[in-house]
Motif scaffolding. Structure first.
Motif, mmCIF file in Angstrom:
data_model
loop_
_atom_site.group_PDB
_atom_site.id
_atom_site.type_symbol
_atom_site.label_atom_id
_atom_site.label_comp_id
_atom_site.label_asym_id
_atom_site.label_seq_id
_atom_site.Cartn_x
_atom_site.Cartn_y
_atom_site.Cartn_z
ATOM 1 N N ASN A 93 0.872 -1.173 0.000
ATOM 2 C CA ASN A 93 0.000 0.000 0.000
ATOM 3 C C ASN A 93 0.912 1.227 0.000
ATOM 4 O O ASN A 93 1.633 1.455 0.967
ATOM 5 C CB ASN A 93 -0.894 0.013 1.233
ATOM 6 C CG ASN A 93 -1.955 -1.061 1.198
ATOM 7 O OD1 ASN A 93 -2.745 -1.127 0.266
ATOM 8 N ND2 ASN A 93 -1.975 -1.919 2.203
ATOM 9 N N TYR A 94 0.861 2.004 -1.056
ATOM 10 C CA TYR A 94 1.803 3.118 -1.194
ATOM 11 C C TYR A 94 1.373 4.361 -0.407
ATOM 12 O O TYR A 94 2.188 5.232 -0.141
ATOM 13 C CB TYR A 94 1.979 3.481 -2.664
ATOM 14 C CG TYR A 94 2.539 2.348 -3.486
ATOM 15 C CD1 TYR A 94 3.860 1.945 -3.347
ATOM 16 C CD2 TYR A 94 1.727 1.664 -4.398
ATOM 17 C CE1 TYR A 94 4.371 0.890 -4.097
ATOM 18 C CE2 TYR A 94 2.227 0.622 -5.144
ATOM 19 C CZ TYR A 94 3.547 0.231 -4.991
ATOM 20 O OH TYR A 94 4.044 -0.825 -5.723
ATOM 21 N N THR A 95 0.090 4.461 -0.065
ATOM 22 C CA THR A 95 -0.403 5.620 0.677
ATOM 23 C C THR A 95 -1.272 5.164 1.838
ATOM 24 O O THR A 95 -1.757 4.025 1.878
ATOM 25 C CB THR A 95 -1.245 6.550 -0.222
ATOM 26 O OG1 THR A 95 -2.461 5.871 -0.601
ATOM 27 C CG2 THR A 95 -0.470 6.957 -1.475
ATOM 28 N N TYR A 96 -1.500 6.060 2.762
ATOM 29 C CA TYR A 96 -2.367 5.798 3.919
ATOM 30 C C TYR A 96 -3.768 5.422 3.427
ATOM 31 O O TYR A 96 -4.390 4.463 3.913
ATOM 32 C CB TYR A 96 -2.424 7.055 4.788
ATOM 33 C CG TYR A 96 -2.891 6.837 6.206
ATOM 34 C CD1 TYR A 96 -4.135 6.278 6.471
ATOM 35 C CD2 TYR A 96 -2.106 7.233 7.281
ATOM 36 C CE1 TYR A 96 -4.572 6.089 7.778
ATOM 37 C CE2 TYR A 96 -2.531 7.048 8.591
ATOM 38 C CZ TYR A 96 -3.769 6.484 8.827
ATOM 39 O OH TYR A 96 -4.203 6.301 10.117
ATOM 40 N N MET A 97 -4.277 6.185 2.457
ATOM 41 C CA MET A 97 -5.626 5.929 1.943
ATOM 42 C C MET A 97 -5.735 4.553 1.295
ATOM 43 O O MET A 97 -6.759 3.878 1.429
ATOM 44 C CB MET A 97 -6.021 7.021 0.951
ATOM 45 C CG MET A 97 -6.308 8.367 1.584
ATOM 46 S SD MET A 97 -6.735 9.623 0.357
ATOM 47 C CE MET A 97 -8.260 8.946 -0.303
ATOM 48 N N GLN A 98 -4.699 4.108 0.593
ATOM 49 C CA GLN A 98 -4.708 2.774 -0.008
ATOM 50 C C GLN A 98 -4.812 1.698 1.062
ATOM 51 O O GLN A 98 -5.535 0.712 0.902
ATOM 52 C CB GLN A 98 -3.449 2.555 -0.846
ATOM 53 C CG GLN A 98 -3.496 3.171 -2.228
ATOM 54 C CD GLN A 98 -2.279 2.797 -3.063
ATOM 55 O OE1 GLN A 98 -1.327 2.200 -2.555
ATOM 56 N NE2 GLN A 98 -2.294 3.170 -4.321
ATOM 57 N N ALA A 99 -4.088 1.890 2.155
ATOM 58 C CA ALA A 99 -4.121 0.919 3.252
ATOM 59 C C ALA A 99 -5.519 0.852 3.869
ATOM 60 O O ALA A 99 -6.051 -0.233 4.129
ATOM 61 C CB ALA A 99 -3.081 1.274 4.311
ATOM 62 N N VAL A 100 -6.118 2.004 4.100
ATOM 63 C CA VAL A 100 -7.470 2.043 4.657
ATOM 64 C C VAL A 100 -8.453 1.365 3.712
ATOM 65 O O VAL A 100 -9.328 0.591 4.132
ATOM 66 C CB VAL A 100 -7.902 3.500 4.941
ATOM 67 C CG1 VAL A 100 -9.384 3.570 5.308
ATOM 68 C CG2 VAL A 100 -7.060 4.088 6.062
ATOM 69 N N SER A 102 -7.773 -1.007 1.538
ATOM 70 C CA SER A 102 -7.498 -2.442 1.500
ATOM 71 C C SER A 102 -8.110 -3.160 2.698
ATOM 72 O O SER A 102 -8.686 -4.247 2.555
ATOM 73 C CB SER A 102 -5.979 -2.689 1.477
ATOM 74 O OG SER A 102 -5.388 -2.165 0.316
ATOM 75 N N TYR A 103 -7.994 -2.566 3.876
ATOM 76 C CA TYR A 103 -8.417 -3.253 5.103
ATOM 77 C C TYR A 103 -9.837 -2.912 5.545
ATOM 78 O O TYR A 103 -10.499 -3.739 6.178
ATOM 79 C CB TYR A 103 -7.445 -2.925 6.247
ATOM 80 C CG TYR A 103 -6.143 -3.662 6.144
ATOM 81 C CD1 TYR A 103 -6.016 -4.973 6.600
ATOM 82 C CD2 TYR A 103 -5.022 -3.059 5.572
ATOM 83 C CE1 TYR A 103 -4.822 -5.660 6.492
ATOM 84 C CE2 TYR A 103 -3.821 -3.741 5.459
ATOM 85 C CZ TYR A 103 -3.729 -5.040 5.929
ATOM 86 O OH TYR A 103 -2.537 -5.731 5.813
ATOM 87 N N LEU A 104 -10.316 -1.704 5.233
ATOM 88 C CA LEU A 104 -11.602 -1.261 5.778
ATOM 89 C C LEU A 104 -12.653 -0.944 4.728
ATOM 90 O O LEU A 104 -13.816 -0.723 5.068
ATOM 91 C CB LEU A 104 -11.395 -0.016 6.664
ATOM 92 C CG LEU A 104 -10.399 -0.172 7.819
ATOM 93 C CD1 LEU A 104 -10.256 1.143 8.575
ATOM 94 C CD2 LEU A 104 -10.831 -1.283 8.769
ATOM 95 N N GLY A 105 -12.270 -0.888 3.455
ATOM 96 C CA GLY A 105 -13.255 -0.690 2.404
ATOM 97 C C GLY A 105 -13.431 0.751 1.956
ATOM 98 O O GLY A 105 -12.822 1.680 2.494
ATOM 99 N N GLY A 106 -14.316 0.926 0.953
ATOM 100 C CA GLY A 106 -14.452 2.208 0.272
ATOM 101 C C GLY A 106 -15.002 3.334 1.107
ATOM 102 O O GLY A 106 -14.571 4.483 0.977
ATOM 103 N N THR A 107 -15.977 3.045 1.999
ATOM 104 C CA THR A 107 -16.561 4.118 2.812
ATOM 105 C C THR A 107 -15.513 4.739 3.729
ATOM 106 O O THR A 107 -15.393 5.963 3.834
ATOM 107 C CB THR A 107 -17.732 3.575 3.653
ATOM 108 O OG1 THR A 107 -18.711 3.003 2.785
ATOM 109 C CG2 THR A 107 -18.369 4.696 4.463
ATOM 110 N N MET A 108 -14.757 3.879 4.405
ATOM 111 C CA MET A 108 -13.689 4.365 5.278
ATOM 112 C C MET A 108 -12.598 5.060 4.470
ATOM 113 O O MET A 108 -11.965 6.005 4.940
ATOM 114 C CB MET A 108 -13.096 3.211 6.091
ATOM 115 C CG MET A 108 -13.992 2.727 7.203
ATOM 116 S SD MET A 108 -14.239 4.002 8.454
ATOM 117 C CE MET A 108 -15.207 3.098 9.654
ATOM 118 N N HIS A 109 -12.368 4.585 3.248
ATOM 119 C CA HIS A 109 -11.393 5.202 2.356
ATOM 120 C C HIS A 109 -11.763 6.656 2.095
ATOM 121 O O HIS A 109 -10.910 7.555 2.152
ATOM 122 C CB HIS A 109 -11.348 4.402 1.049
ATOM 123 C CG HIS A 109 -10.487 4.999 -0.012
ATOM 124 N ND1 HIS A 109 -11.011 5.674 -1.093
ATOM 125 C CD2 HIS A 109 -9.145 5.027 -0.170
ATOM 126 C CE1 HIS A 109 -10.023 6.086 -1.873
ATOM 127 N NE2 HIS A 109 -8.888 5.721 -1.341
#
Length: 471
Positions: A93-100, A102-109
């Motif tokens: 995951n290159y960015t914080y948002m990508q990590a979120v 990946s693990y928590l889904g689009g709404t949390m993204h």
């Protein structure tokens, strides 16, 4: 023979490229620790003495240590989420948002993105305020030296904010931050310069026996401060400390520089420990020395509040360092905002020449490429940020608000939720309840810090005419 050739070619490629096809990363624990310390040593460090004066020795040092312990744990959680789903061999995951995502889904993204970019935008406004205050402080240092300490040396911040904005309009036309490496390096070096100047002048004041009385519990309630005012200032101080502790916005940028062996998460955890320990020691030194020097009358910024008048050239030099740092740091925070808007515009209108086409311009030895959308959009952003800074030129209150905005969601909530998802911690288990309790307690800290800072901004706004502030 072909099989052997393919094997040799693969080995050559693996020596030059990482598993994602990008050039081999060479960073290590030492370089990551250096990046962490560089990021957290900012103008917010100069406000820690004021925060100590509101909290006192006991709570001031205690809060810094507690924030450091919480940060160390949650940054470890963030480090484990650099790869998905496995922290050792998963996809990067290159960015914080990508990590979120990946693990928590689009709404949390989307929630993460809104918080992240709101904080970045707020920080750019804060940097404009900080730079103008320091530029005025340089002029005041010269004025006090020439006219005496009782002279009327008040100047408008607006011309300096406008000048800072013009510089940022020019720098913002750089396509991406990679082209500004040199100014970022200079900015990082100057950040240590003004931190050491502020701490050194405070230490000299204490050694000379000119320090002011301090207290275990900070400025006392009395004729000069009501109980309500004390509480509001304590809330604001929590926000100041929270802002100084944050490097969540760049942690994945740091991790993306690390070599793969040992695993990035292992190296980053070691860097987190070293960086946060160094950060906390520096914070306690800066905050403690400033408080010991000025006591209950500690200014919001120990270099611009003029507890120090002499040597005037050293005070002025410290403020020059702040301005240089703000010039580079502004672009560090603004470039991600520029990038996401321009990527969105490109996706929406992929065939628009206004948005996508560049026009080469050459002037003597200098050459550049002008993109009209970039020119208009980035210039408009800098103008809006500058106007907002001119409307709210309050250093401590604005720093406290920025710290409050980013502390709970970026440093606590998202890391804990990603950790729960990655480790598949059962809902309503003991560990789950403990993690949620930690998150809730930090949410309360964020809430009271935000309310305290907003109250301070509103209170100050009523005391002066809009755009007529003088320091």
């Amino acid at each position: 023979m072909d099989v052997e050739a393919d094997k040799n070619a693969h080995e050559r490629d693996s020596s030059r490229f990482d598993d994602d096809g990008r050039a081999k990363r060479t960073g290590n624990v030492f370089t990551a620790t250096t990046h962490i310390v560089t990021v957290v040593v900012g103008a917010g460090v100069l406000a820690l003495a004021w925060a100590m004066a509101q909290l006192g020795w006991l709570a001031g040092i205690g809060v810094m240590i507690i924030f450091a312990c919480i940060s160390m744990y949650t940054y470890h959680c963030i480090a484990d989420c650099y790869r998905f789903p496995d922290p050792i061999s998963g996809k990067r995951n290159y960015t914080y948002m990508q990590a979120v995502n990946s693990y928590l889904g689009g709404t949390m993204h989307l929630f993460c993105g809104s918080v992240l970019y709101a904080k970045l935008a707020g920080v750019t406004v804060g940097y404009c305020i900080t730079s103008s205050i320091s530029m005025v402080a340089i002029k005041k240092a010269i004025c006090f030296h020439r006219e005496g300490h009782d002279a009327y040396c008040k100047f408008s911040n607006n011309p300096y904010m406008i000048g800072f904005g013009l510089v940022q309009v020019l720098l913002s036309q750089t396509p991406n931050f990679h082209k500004l490496t040199w100014i970022s390096t200079v900015a990082a070096a100057t950040s240590f310069g003004y931190a050491f100047i502020g701490s050194g002048l405070s230490l000299a004041t204490v050694i000379q026996g000119k320090g002011h009385p301090t207290s275990l519990f900070g400025k006392e309630i009395g004729p000069d401060q009501s109980a309500g005012e004390k509480v509001w200032k304590v809330f604001g101080a929590l926000g100041n400390i929270a802002l100084a502790s944050s490097f969540a916005t760049v942690i994945y940028d740091i991790m993306d520089t690390l070599k793969s062996n040992p695993p990035e998460s292992v190296q980053m955890k070691r860097a987190n420990v070293l960086g946060i320990i160094l950060m906390t020691v520096l914070f306690i030194l800066c905050g403690g020395l400033g408080y010991a020097a000025f006591g209950n009358n500690t200014p919001g910024n120990i270099l611009t509040g003029f507890g120090f008048y002499e040597p005037f050239w050293l005070v002025a030099l410290g403020n020059v360092f702040i301005v240089i740092h703000m010039v580079g740091a502004y672009q560090v925070m603004a470039q991600p905002i520029f990038r996401v808007v321009e990527m969105g515009a490109n996706m929406a209108w992929p065939h628009s020449d206004f948005i996508n086409k560049g026009y080469p311009i050459k002037m003597g030895f200098l050459s550049c490429e002008v993109n009209f959308f970039r020119l208009v959009w980035r210039t408009a952003y800098v103008i809006i940020a500058t106007v907002l800074a001119m409307a709210m030129p309050f250093f401590n209150e604005f720093l406290g608000l920025l710290g409050a905005i980013g502390f709970w969601p970026l440093i606590v909530f998202f890391p804990i939720q990603m950790h729960i998802a990655q480790k598949q911690i059962k809902t309503q288990s003991l560990k789950w309840y403990m993690l949620q309790l930690l998150s809730f307690m930090c949410f309360l800290v964020t809430g009271v810090a935000a309310v305290g800072s907003i109250r301070g901004i509103c209170k100050n706004i009523t005391k002066y005419k809009l755009f007529m502030y003088k320091q």
